[in-house]
Motif scaffolding. Sequence first.
Motif, PDB file in Angstrom:
ATOM      1  N   HIS A 146      -4.777   9.874  15.019  1.00 55.75           N
ATOM      2  CA  HIS A 146      -5.824   9.372  14.135  1.00 55.75           C
ATOM      3  C   HIS A 146      -5.438   8.065  13.455  1.00 55.75           C
ATOM      4  CE1 HIS A 146      -8.127  12.928  14.686  1.00 55.75           C
ATOM      5  NE2 HIS A 146      -7.356  13.725  13.971  1.00 55.75           N
ATOM      6  N   GLY A 147      -4.146   7.835  13.266  1.00 54.59           N
ATOM      7  CA  GLY A 147      -3.719   6.709  12.466  1.00 54.59           C
ATOM      8  C   GLY A 147      -3.831   7.026  10.987  1.00 54.59           C
ATOM      9  N   ALA A 148      -3.559   6.038  10.149  1.00 50.70           N
ATOM     10  CA  ALA A 148      -3.570   6.271   8.706  1.00 50.70           C
ATOM     11  C   ALA A 148      -4.132   5.063   7.978  1.00 50.70           C
ATOM     12  CB  ALA A 148      -2.149   6.552   8.209  1.00 50.70           C
ATOM     13  N   ASP A 149      -4.990   5.331   6.998  1.00 53.81           N
ATOM     14  CA  ASP A 149      -5.366   4.264   6.069  1.00 53.81           C
ATOM     15  C   ASP A 149      -4.167   3.922   5.187  1.00 53.81           C
ATOM     16  OD1 ASP A 149      -7.929   4.193   7.047  1.00 53.81           O
ATOM     17  OD2 ASP A 149      -8.809   5.344   5.399  1.00 53.81           O
ATOM     18  N   TYR A 150      -3.437   4.978   4.779  1.00 48.80           N
ATOM     19  CA  TYR A 150      -2.220   4.800   3.992  1.00 48.80           C
ATOM     20  C   TYR A 150      -1.518   6.137   3.856  1.00 48.80           C
ATOM     21  CZ  TYR A 150      -5.327   6.585   0.302  1.00 48.80           C
ATOM     22  OH  TYR A 150      -6.213   7.334  -0.418  1.00 48.80           O
ATOM     23  N   PHE A 151      -0.283   6.068   3.405  1.00 46.72           N
ATOM     24  CA  PHE A 151       0.473   7.223   2.934  1.00 46.72           C
ATOM     25  C   PHE A 151       0.860   6.963   1.477  1.00 46.72           C
ATOM     26  CE2 PHE A 151       1.199   7.262   7.472  1.00 46.72           C
ATOM     27  CZ  PHE A 151       1.173   8.608   7.817  1.00 46.72           C
ATOM     28  N   LYS A 152       0.838   8.019   0.680  1.00 42.82           N
ATOM     29  CA  LYS A 152       1.423   7.983  -0.649  1.00 42.82           C
ATOM     30  C   LYS A 152       2.570   8.982  -0.682  1.00 42.82           C
ATOM     31  CE  LYS A 152      -2.514   6.549  -3.517  1.00 42.82           C
ATOM     32  NZ  LYS A 152      -3.322   6.885  -4.723  1.00 42.82           N
ATOM     33  N   VAL A 153       3.700   8.565  -1.235  1.00 47.28           N
ATOM     34  CA  VAL A 153       4.879   9.426  -1.270  1.00 47.28           C
ATOM     35  C   VAL A 153       5.339   9.575  -2.715  1.00 47.28           C
ATOM     36  CG1 VAL A 153       7.233   9.774  -0.460  1.00 47.28           C
ATOM     37  CG2 VAL A 153       5.563   8.672   1.040  1.00 47.28           C
ATOM     38  N   TYR A 154       5.609  10.808  -3.102  1.00 44.82           N
ATOM     39  CA  TYR A 154       6.099  11.149  -4.428  1.00 44.82           C
ATOM     40  C   TYR A 154       7.360  12.008  -4.262  1.00 44.82           C
ATOM     41  CZ  TYR A 154       1.150  10.296  -5.693  1.00 44.82           C
ATOM     42  OH  TYR A 154      -0.105   9.770  -5.854  1.00 44.82           O
ATOM     43  N   VAL A 155       8.162  12.059  -5.318  1.00 43.48           N
ATOM     44  CA  VAL A 155       9.311  12.967  -5.376  1.00 43.48           C
ATOM     45  C   VAL A 155       9.238  13.730  -6.692  1.00 43.48           C
ATOM     46  CG1 VAL A 155      11.830  13.157  -5.499  1.00 43.48           C
ATOM     47  CG2 VAL A 155      10.778  11.544  -3.888  1.00 43.48           C
ATOM     48  N   SER A 156       9.513  15.024  -6.647  1.00 38.32           N
ATOM     49  CA  SER A 156       9.508  15.803  -7.885  1.00 38.32           C
ATOM     50  C   SER A 156      10.567  15.264  -8.848  1.00 38.32           C
ATOM     51  CB  SER A 156       9.747  17.283  -7.593  1.00 38.32           C
ATOM     52  OG  SER A 156      10.992  17.488  -6.954  1.00 38.32           O
ATOM     53  N   LYS A 157      10.238  15.307 -10.121  1.00 36.10           N
ATOM     54  CA  LYS A 157      11.107  14.727 -11.152  1.00 36.10           C
ATOM     55  C   LYS A 157      12.454  15.445 -11.213  1.00 36.10           C
ATOM     56  CE  LYS A 157       7.267  13.307 -14.141  1.00 36.10           C
ATOM     57  NZ  LYS A 157       7.482  11.849 -14.053  1.00 36.10           N
ATOM     58  N   GLN A 158      13.469  14.703 -11.599  1.00 34.71           N
ATOM     59  CA  GLN A 158      14.769  15.315 -11.848  1.00 34.71           C
ATOM     60  C   GLN A 158      14.616  16.342 -12.971  1.00 34.71           C
ATOM     61  OE1 GLN A 158      17.254  14.486  -9.815  1.00 34.71           O
ATOM     62  NE2 GLN A 158      18.683  15.963 -10.702  1.00 34.71           N
ATOM     63  N   GLY A 159      15.103  17.541 -12.739  1.00 31.70           N
ATOM     64  CA  GLY A 159      14.939  18.622 -13.699  1.00 31.70           C
ATOM     65  C   GLY A 159      13.871  19.621 -13.304  1.00 31.70           C
ATOM     66  N   PHE A 160      12.926  19.232 -12.463  1.00 29.45           N
ATOM     67  CA  PHE A 160      11.946  20.184 -11.934  1.00 29.45           C
ATOM     68  C   PHE A 160      12.643  21.121 -10.955  1.00 29.45           C
ATOM     69  CE2 PHE A 160       9.026  21.402  -8.533  1.00 29.45           C
ATOM     70  CZ  PHE A 160       8.000  21.991  -9.251  1.00 29.45           C
ATOM     71  N   ASP A 161      12.344  22.406 -11.035  1.00 29.84           N
ATOM     72  CA  ASP A 161      13.020  23.401 -10.202  1.00 29.84           C
ATOM     73  C   ASP A 161      12.025  24.051  -9.242  1.00 29.84           C
ATOM     74  OD1 ASP A 161      14.590  25.312  -9.028  1.00 29.84           O
ATOM     75  OD2 ASP A 161      15.135  26.343 -10.875  1.00 29.84           O
ATOM     76  N   PRO A 162      12.044  23.666  -7.961  1.00 22.94           N
ATOM     77  CA  PRO A 162      11.116  24.265  -6.992  1.00 22.94           C
ATOM     78  C   PRO A 162      11.321  25.762  -6.800  1.00 22.94           C
ATOM     79  CG  PRO A 162      12.098  22.242  -6.118  1.00 22.94           C
ATOM     80  CD  PRO A 162      12.881  22.613  -7.338  1.00 22.94           C
ATOM     81  N   LYS A 163      12.448  26.285  -7.219  1.00 22.02           N
ATOM     82  CA  LYS A 163      12.704  27.722  -7.067  1.00 22.02           C
ATOM     83  C   LYS A 163      11.948  28.548  -8.091  1.00 22.02           C
ATOM     84  CE  LYS A 163      17.364  27.203  -5.109  1.00 22.02           C
ATOM     85  NZ  LYS A 163      17.372  25.718  -5.167  1.00 22.02           N
ATOM     86  N   THR A 164      11.557  27.930  -9.211  1.00 18.23           N
ATOM     87  CA  THR A 164      10.921  28.696 -10.287  1.00 18.23           C
ATOM     88  C   THR A 164       9.584  28.128 -10.738  1.00 18.23           C
ATOM     89  OG1 THR A 164      12.108  27.433 -11.997  1.00 18.23           O
ATOM     90  CG2 THR A 164      13.172  29.445 -11.168  1.00 18.23           C
ATOM     91  N   GLU A 165       9.212  26.929 -10.266  1.00 15.89           N
ATOM     92  CA  GLU A 165       8.004  26.267 -10.759  1.00 15.89           C
ATOM     93  C   GLU A 165       7.108  25.848  -9.601  1.00 15.89           C
ATOM     94  OE1 GLU A 165       8.948  23.390 -14.163  1.00 15.89           O
ATOM     95  OE2 GLU A 165      10.862  23.543 -13.106  1.00 15.89           O
ATOM     96  N   ALA A 166       5.802  26.101  -9.759  1.00 18.54           N
ATOM     97  CA  ALA A 166       4.816  25.576  -8.813  1.00 18.54           C
ATOM     98  C   ALA A 166       4.544  24.110  -9.153  1.00 18.54           C
ATOM     99  CB  ALA A 166       3.531  26.385  -8.872  1.00 18.54           C
ATOM    100  N   LEU A 167       4.357  23.289  -8.150  1.00 19.41           N
ATOM    101  CA  LEU A 167       4.274  21.842  -8.335  1.00 19.41           C
ATOM    102  C   LEU A 167       2.938  21.420  -8.938  1.00 19.41           C
ATOM    103  CD1 LEU A 167       5.930  19.244  -7.674  1.00 19.41           C
ATOM    104  CD2 LEU A 167       4.586  19.079  -5.569  1.00 19.41           C
TER     105      LEU A 167
END
Length: 224
Positions: A146-167
């Motif tokens: 399909h191709g892409a108009d764009y991509f946006k990329v983010y990273v979870s903040k330092q201190g956020f815990d994916p093991k205990t928190e929903a994003l």
Amino acid sequence: MHNSRLSAGTSRPAGRRLFQAFLMLFAVVAGALTFSGTAQAHGSVVGPPSRAYHCWEEWGSDHMNPAMAQEDPMCWQAYQANPNTMWNWMSMLQDGLGGQFEARIPNGKLCSNNHPNFESLNKPGPWKTTPVGDNFTIHLYDQASHGADYFKVYVSKQGFDPKTEALGWDDLDFITQTGRFAPAKDITFPVQTSGYSGHHIVFTIWQASHLDQAYLMCSDVDFG
């Protein structure tokens, strides 16, 4: 040999297991049919792998293995919740968001793109991670080119815990937005970060070019 055992009479436990296996197969096939034919010909971030793609890559050919429950409990819970989470890893799209991602996708629903079939991907826990450095590459596999108009990329903040928190949206640092990409099955582009360590979520938005279709995907990484 299998047929001879059946003809001789199948024990109740064995018969129950066969029946349960049949029901699981039926559920997978029936669930797959709820997706349109074109919905199965889309794509996903495969490097670092999205949660759904990771589960399919690791367990798609071995999904009945009970070892998944101990070795990869987050994929196990996802498969138990809905087998299509694994089988339709390339179909996690939403139509007509119009770029209003934060307004249209609620907190806690980012990793599923607010799609009910992928709800289990939002669950916090010990998701398997891919090692990355400060600078890494996003790899999208786009089966339908399909191709892409764009991509946006983010990273979870330092201190956020994916093991205990929903994003949620406030848990993200915006990293970059790309330009357009021509139709291709494989699209790659570099991402540059700094200051992250440990388990993080790389959150990628792929705005496809052919229609207003947006794919929102979570990839679990470990910044060394």
